[in-house]
Design a protein around this motif. Structure first.
Motif, mmCIF file in Angstrom:
data_model
loop_
_atom_site.group_PDB
_atom_site.id
_atom_site.type_symbol
_atom_site.label_atom_id
_atom_site.label_comp_id
_atom_site.label_asym_id
_atom_site.label_seq_id
_atom_site.Cartn_x
_atom_site.Cartn_y
_atom_site.Cartn_z
ATOM 1 N N LEU A 236 1.187 -5.022 9.322
ATOM 2 C CA LEU A 236 1.078 -4.261 9.323
ATOM 3 C C LEU A 236 1.327 -3.097 8.263
ATOM 4 C CD1 LEU A 236 -1.656 -4.684 13.217
ATOM 5 C CD2 LEU A 236 -2.400 -4.943 10.751
ATOM 6 N N GLN A 237 1.999 -3.087 8.844
ATOM 7 C CA GLN A 237 3.111 -1.687 8.882
ATOM 8 C C GLN A 237 3.716 -2.014 7.021
ATOM 9 O OE1 GLN A 237 6.839 -1.395 7.231
ATOM 10 N NE2 GLN A 237 6.640 0.025 6.604
ATOM 11 N N LYS A 238 3.464 -2.959 6.395
ATOM 12 C CA LYS A 238 3.633 -3.185 4.802
ATOM 13 C C LYS A 238 2.216 -2.936 3.901
ATOM 14 C CE LYS A 238 5.441 -6.111 1.775
ATOM 15 N NZ LYS A 238 3.917 -6.007 1.309
ATOM 16 N N TYR A 239 1.659 -3.246 5.309
ATOM 17 C CA TYR A 239 -0.116 -3.063 4.510
ATOM 18 C C TYR A 239 -0.391 -1.622 4.114
ATOM 19 C CZ TYR A 239 -5.275 -3.676 3.749
ATOM 20 O OH TYR A 239 -6.709 -3.076 3.114
ATOM 21 N N ILE A 240 0.049 -0.429 5.794
ATOM 22 C CA ILE A 240 -0.164 0.700 5.382
ATOM 23 C C ILE A 240 0.789 0.876 4.106
ATOM 24 C CG2 ILE A 240 0.289 2.751 6.637
ATOM 25 C CD1 ILE A 240 0.284 1.262 9.113
ATOM 26 N N GLU A 241 2.001 0.437 3.886
ATOM 27 C CA GLU A 241 2.540 1.089 2.812
ATOM 28 C C GLU A 241 1.662 1.400 1.596
ATOM 29 O OE1 GLU A 241 5.151 2.780 2.559
ATOM 30 O OE2 GLU A 241 5.946 3.526 4.584
ATOM 31 N N ASP A 242 1.496 -0.767 1.105
ATOM 32 C CA ASP A 242 0.595 -0.640 0.300
ATOM 33 C C ASP A 242 -0.475 -0.303 -0.118
ATOM 34 O OD1 ASP A 242 2.999 -2.210 0.036
ATOM 35 O OD2 ASP A 242 2.107 -4.171 0.642
ATOM 36 N N ASN A 243 -0.775 0.696 0.620
ATOM 37 C CA ASN A 243 -2.431 1.554 0.566
ATOM 38 C C ASN A 243 -1.403 2.585 0.495
ATOM 39 O OD1 ASN A 243 -5.002 -0.361 0.552
ATOM 40 N ND2 ASN A 243 -3.054 -1.652 1.618
ATOM 41 N N GLY A 244 -1.162 3.268 0.384
ATOM 42 C CA GLY A 244 -0.897 4.217 0.212
ATOM 43 C C GLY A 244 -0.403 5.223 1.316
#
Length: 487
Positions: A236-244
């Motif tokens: 989930l943390q990576k998803y947040i970063e990947d989405n700005g």
């Protein structure tokens, strides 16, 4: 819209992932060195340890984690368990099967004098649990506060929902008594073992509705995840970063205040962040003191009162073991129960890494996490702390020997995590873990809302509905996301 999320546990990360997906400007601040909070991890040399237990729930079709990852277009591997756990109680060794019929057969074999009563008890509990699952499938908010929350709850009602009303003020103990099991001490103790892990209380006080849901959901799917549940957090943390979005560790927020109509969060070094909304993924005992007094006075009285209530602590032991001392066919998850209470080493939950799970240990070794509930007053002075730590360590080793008789001969590395360590590494006040017990006093319509009563200030995590566990905190994070978007 700018949003600050305080706390990188799974609840806050869930809210952040969905808000980032919708294009909002998300900044997530985590006080510790790891993502996941009580479901995080730490490393020592070549070994990796989950901070807490590693059994996963909610990955089945329709389960909350399955739904979240599907909606985010992510995948997450999890191994379904046929044998959920193995329970050791006195001379009894009982496999706890996912298949309902096998479970009933095993219970009948283990407790033959109460076989018919146990079957009727489970059938009623599972029927209640199934109706509760239908009711919460659309993820309604309880207790509802706004018109839209009331509307969603009403629309969630199913034909079988009125059948739950007679159980609203009942306990699991009442259900056991109804089926003639109130004097079945061994079976009741077995049920208490399941409830203390999931509901933070025993049958005597556990809400009948929440307890029945817990006993039912075990059979919907229990899972082992390679490495541990911290991988949910990292995904989930990576998803947040990947989405700005932006995510930061070692940002321990000390103050939340409002300036010129916007929220301001200030960390331990004086660095500040400003946003339209603040989401606090913190225990309420840690949340309330962050606010200046005028804002504290705007909080609901129930929230302020509960912020002064102490919760359970945990005493945890971490081992790296030589694989040679682990008996063949040892279950990955085990409970060890004594004939006494469910705390202070009388109830142990053991999470053993899978053979060849190289995320956690190199070849020839496996890691073991063992935890027990503890009352925090045992740890409130240094003298008591040091003495009790030594006493409880030996008591737990004796319990572990019930599952792994030669455990002491295979210890490559041994560490303990007492409440002060939980406080230091997860920043939970006094090392409190697990949220409020799911008694009638604290659950369902008596639980806390994710709404603080202050515009733009939100709560998620194990202090608010629906409670502890990755299922509960993920749901609360999703509720916050949905409420902010609607707003």
């Amino acid at each position: 819209m700018e949003i600050i999320i305080i706390g990188g546990g799974i609840g806050g990360l869930t809210a952040g992932a969905f808000l980032a997906k919708d294009g909002h400007n998300v900044t997530l601040l985590e006080a510790s060195n790891e993502w996941g909070g009580s479901a995080g991890k730490f490393s020592r040399g070549k070994f990796l340890f989950p901070v807490g237990a590693t059994m996963g729930m909610g990955f089945e079709e329709g389960g909350i984690h399955h739904r979240i990852f599907q909606e985010l277009n992510l995948s997450f591997p999890a191994l379904a368990l046929d044998e959920i756990m193995r329970v050791y109680h006195g001379r009894r060794v009982m496999p706890y099967y996912a298949d309902r019929n096998r479970h009933l057969s095993e219970c009948s074999s283990q407790f033959p004098e109460y076989a018919s009563q146990i079957i009727s008890f489970y059938k009623e509990a599972w029927k209640i649990g199934a109706e509760v699952r239908k009711l919460i499938k659309p993820l309604p908010v309880v207790p509802p506060v706004t018109f839209s929350e009331w509307k969603k709850l009403i629309l969630s009602l199913k034909p079988g929902t009125p059948g739950l009303l007679p159980y609203l003020r009942k306990t699991v103990g009442d259900l056991l008594k109804k089926h003639g099991l109130d004097e079945a001490a061994s079976f009741r103790h077995f049920i208490d073992g399941q409830l203390i892990d999931s509901m933070q209380t025993t049958s005597q006080d556990c809400s009948a509705l929440m307890g029945a849901l817990a006993l039912d959901i075990y059979h919907e799917g229990a899972y082992y995840t390679e490495g541990g549940l911290y991988k949910i957090a990292e995904t989930l943390q990576k998803y947040i970063e990947d989405n700005g979005g932006r995510t930061y560790k070692r940002k321990h927020v000390q103050t939340i205040r409002k300036e010129n109509g916007r929220w301001v969060a200030v960390d331990q070094k004086g660095e500040s962040w400003r946003a339209d909304h603040v989401v606090c993924n913190l225990p309420i005992q840690g949340f309330v003191p962050l606010l200046p007094e005028p804002l504290q006075e705007q909080l609901p009285a129930k929230l302020v009162k509960r912020s002064k209530v102490a919760q359970w602590g945990a005493f945890t032991m971490y081992f790296a073991l030589k694989e040679t001392v682990i008996p063949p066919y040892t279950a990955l998850f085990n409970q060890v129960l004594s004939d006494r209470s469910m705390t202070e080493g009388n109830h142990l939950f053991l999470s053993l890494s899978k053979a060849n799970d190289t995320n956690r240990a190199p070849e020839g070794f496996r890691t073991l996490t063992v935890s027990t509930h503890t009352e925090l007053h045992h740890w409130d002075t240094k003298e008591k702390y040091d003495q009790y730590k030594e006493t409880l360590t030996e008591k737990m080793l004796l319990g572990i020997e019930r599952v792994i008789p030669e455990v002491r001969d295979g210890i490559e590395l041994q560490m303990t995590g007492a409440p002060r360590a939980w406080e230091r590494f997860t920043k939970r006040p006094k090392g409190m873990v697990g949220g409020f017990p799911q008694t009638n006093e604290y659950s369902l319509f008596n639980s806390l809302s994710h709404r603080t009563g202050i515009d733009g200030l939100w709560l998620c995590g194990d202090s608010v509905f629906p409670g502890a566990g990755t299922i509960g905190v993920s749901t609360s994070g999703y509720h916050v996301y949905r409420s902010i978007v609607q707003k």
